[in-house]
Design an enzyme around this catalytic site. Sequence first.
Site, short mmCIF file in Angstrom:
data_model
loop_
_atom_site.label_atom_id
_atom_site.label_comp_id
_atom_site.label_asym_id
_atom_site.label_seq_id
_atom_site.Cartn_x
_atom_site.Cartn_y
_atom_site.Cartn_z
N PHE A 137 0.86 -1.18 0.00
CA PHE A 137 0.00 0.00 0.00
C PHE A 137 0.90 1.23 0.00
O PHE A 137 1.76 1.37 0.86
CB PHE A 137 -0.93 0.03 1.22
CG PHE A 137 -1.90 1.17 1.16
CD1 PHE A 137 -3.08 1.07 0.45
CD2 PHE A 137 -1.60 2.38 1.78
CE1 PHE A 137 -3.96 2.15 0.36
CE2 PHE A 137 -2.48 3.47 1.69
CZ PHE A 137 -3.66 3.34 0.99
N ASP A 222 9.26 2.32 1.60
CA ASP A 222 8.13 3.11 2.11
C ASP A 222 8.01 2.81 3.60
O ASP A 222 7.57 1.74 4.01
CB ASP A 222 6.85 2.69 1.35
CG ASP A 222 5.62 3.43 1.85
OD1 ASP A 222 5.65 3.97 2.97
OD2 ASP A 222 4.61 3.43 1.13
N LYS A 251 2.81 9.90 8.53
CA LYS A 251 2.11 9.44 9.73
C LYS A 251 2.65 10.01 11.05
O LYS A 251 2.26 11.08 11.45
CB LYS A 251 2.06 7.91 9.74
CG LYS A 251 1.10 7.37 8.66
CD LYS A 251 0.77 5.94 8.89
CE LYS A 251 -0.13 5.33 7.82
NZ LYS A 251 -1.55 5.56 8.06
N1 PLP Z 1 2.41 4.20 2.52
C1 PLP Z 1 2.05 3.38 3.51
C2 PLP Z 1 2.91 2.22 3.84
C3 PLP Z 1 0.86 3.61 4.22
O1 PLP Z 1 0.50 2.76 5.21
C4 PLP Z 1 0.07 4.72 3.88
C5 PLP Z 1 -1.20 4.98 4.60
O2 PLP Z 1 -1.75 4.14 5.25
C6 PLP Z 1 0.50 5.56 2.85
C7 PLP Z 1 1.67 5.27 2.19
C8 PLP Z 1 -0.31 6.75 2.46
O3 PLP Z 1 -0.20 7.74 3.44
P1 PLP Z 1 -1.23 8.96 3.48
O4 PLP Z 1 -2.56 8.41 3.84
O5 PLP Z 1 -0.64 9.89 4.50
O6 PLP Z 1 -1.23 9.57 2.11
#
Ligand code: PLP
Length: 396
Positions: A137, A222, A251
């Site tokens: 994700f 990520d 986050k």
């Molecule tokens: N990358 C990862 C691993 C995530 O868990 C998330 C959100 O849950 C995101 C990217 C996207 O982050 P945002 O919701 O701040 O755009």
Amino acid sequence: MNTDEIIKMGDACVMKTYGRLQMALVRGKGARVWDADGREYLDFVGGLAVNSLGHCHPAVTRAIADQAETLMHVSNLYYIEPQVKLARLLVENSCGDRVFFCNSGAEANEAAIKLARKYARLKGNGGYEILTALNSFHGRTLATITATGQTKYQQGFEPLPQGFRYVPFNDMAALNEAVAPHTCAVMLEPIQGEGGVNEADPGYLRQVRDFCSQKGLLLIFDEVQCGLGRTGKFLAHQHYGVEPDIFTLAKALGGGFPIGAMVAREEVAAAFVPGDHASTFGGNPLACAAGLAAVNQLINHGVMDNCTRVGDYFKEKLQALAGRYPFITDVRGKGLILGVELSVDGRELVKRCQDNGLLINCVNNNVLRFLPPLIITGDDVDRAVSIIERVMGEVS
Ligand code: PLP
């Protein structure tokens, strides 16, 4: 307003993009939150890995209040003191050399995707395609839903941008097979969060690093969910002794205030020149003052040690539950990103925990995911586990 009034107003005029639980939280302190009718809950959702210091940590609220009274926003046309200090703190504690600030995880990953393509064009192999993992994700923008290896987030939004392909996670042979002359990077979460708390095999990350170096590909991690102390180390990849070329954060970075970051090593970062990428709000004084206070707390106040200690204790307790309830098929994760896989639908358990004063989350309908503040105590864990055990007893 009470809960019913807030829900009624929200249902009338907020866009229906979330399947919301029927509750409205109005106040938080540490690992506890209160709803609009005054009910108290132990919060093991933690804003989905945002509230790592708990709610309204005094160091963060103080920094925000002070900065709000001093300078809330100026353009990136100018140098910004809290921004340069936060950038320095991040590079001092990581393998990265330079930071681009933005406002969310999706934006951090967009920036990483753009940087990888630009680097490949200028200095790398000229490719553009990024290989990502199934069940990953990476966000909700068009590029990041396409980077996300789950079709459920993509359906209905076609045509999707080009330049992404997927490989099974933890499968080196598949990666070897998938790489093409136009591949420029591999992007992975060291622990897949939304995908169900799936940990990378340590050997896999090391092999992927070697593979990327041999093939001239960039390695992007990520760390939006699993980074910033969540696993007990500042960055999840630091458990594996593997260094990426680029990593992304969001986050927990602002202690509850929205901020994201894309961090790269010097040679890669140099591919971006003035005008290549920007964000009006990215790295503004208020967000960075919050980030500076939050990261300082994480690093210098024993938060990560607590995460490791309490996380291990919580995992043991969850493993003990697995011995008693056969519908628990796996317990996994590191520090305080923990998952309990079930052979039954987990949503009823989430609802019953909520009725008993504990907030938890479920991904893919069958993995209970725990992302509590990293400051929770053994007593908080005991209380949470006794509620989980009670509701598991009710449904079994
Ligand atoms: N990358 C990862 C691993 C995530 O868990 C998330 C959100 O849950 C995101 C990217 C996207 O982050 P945002 O919701 O701040 O755009």
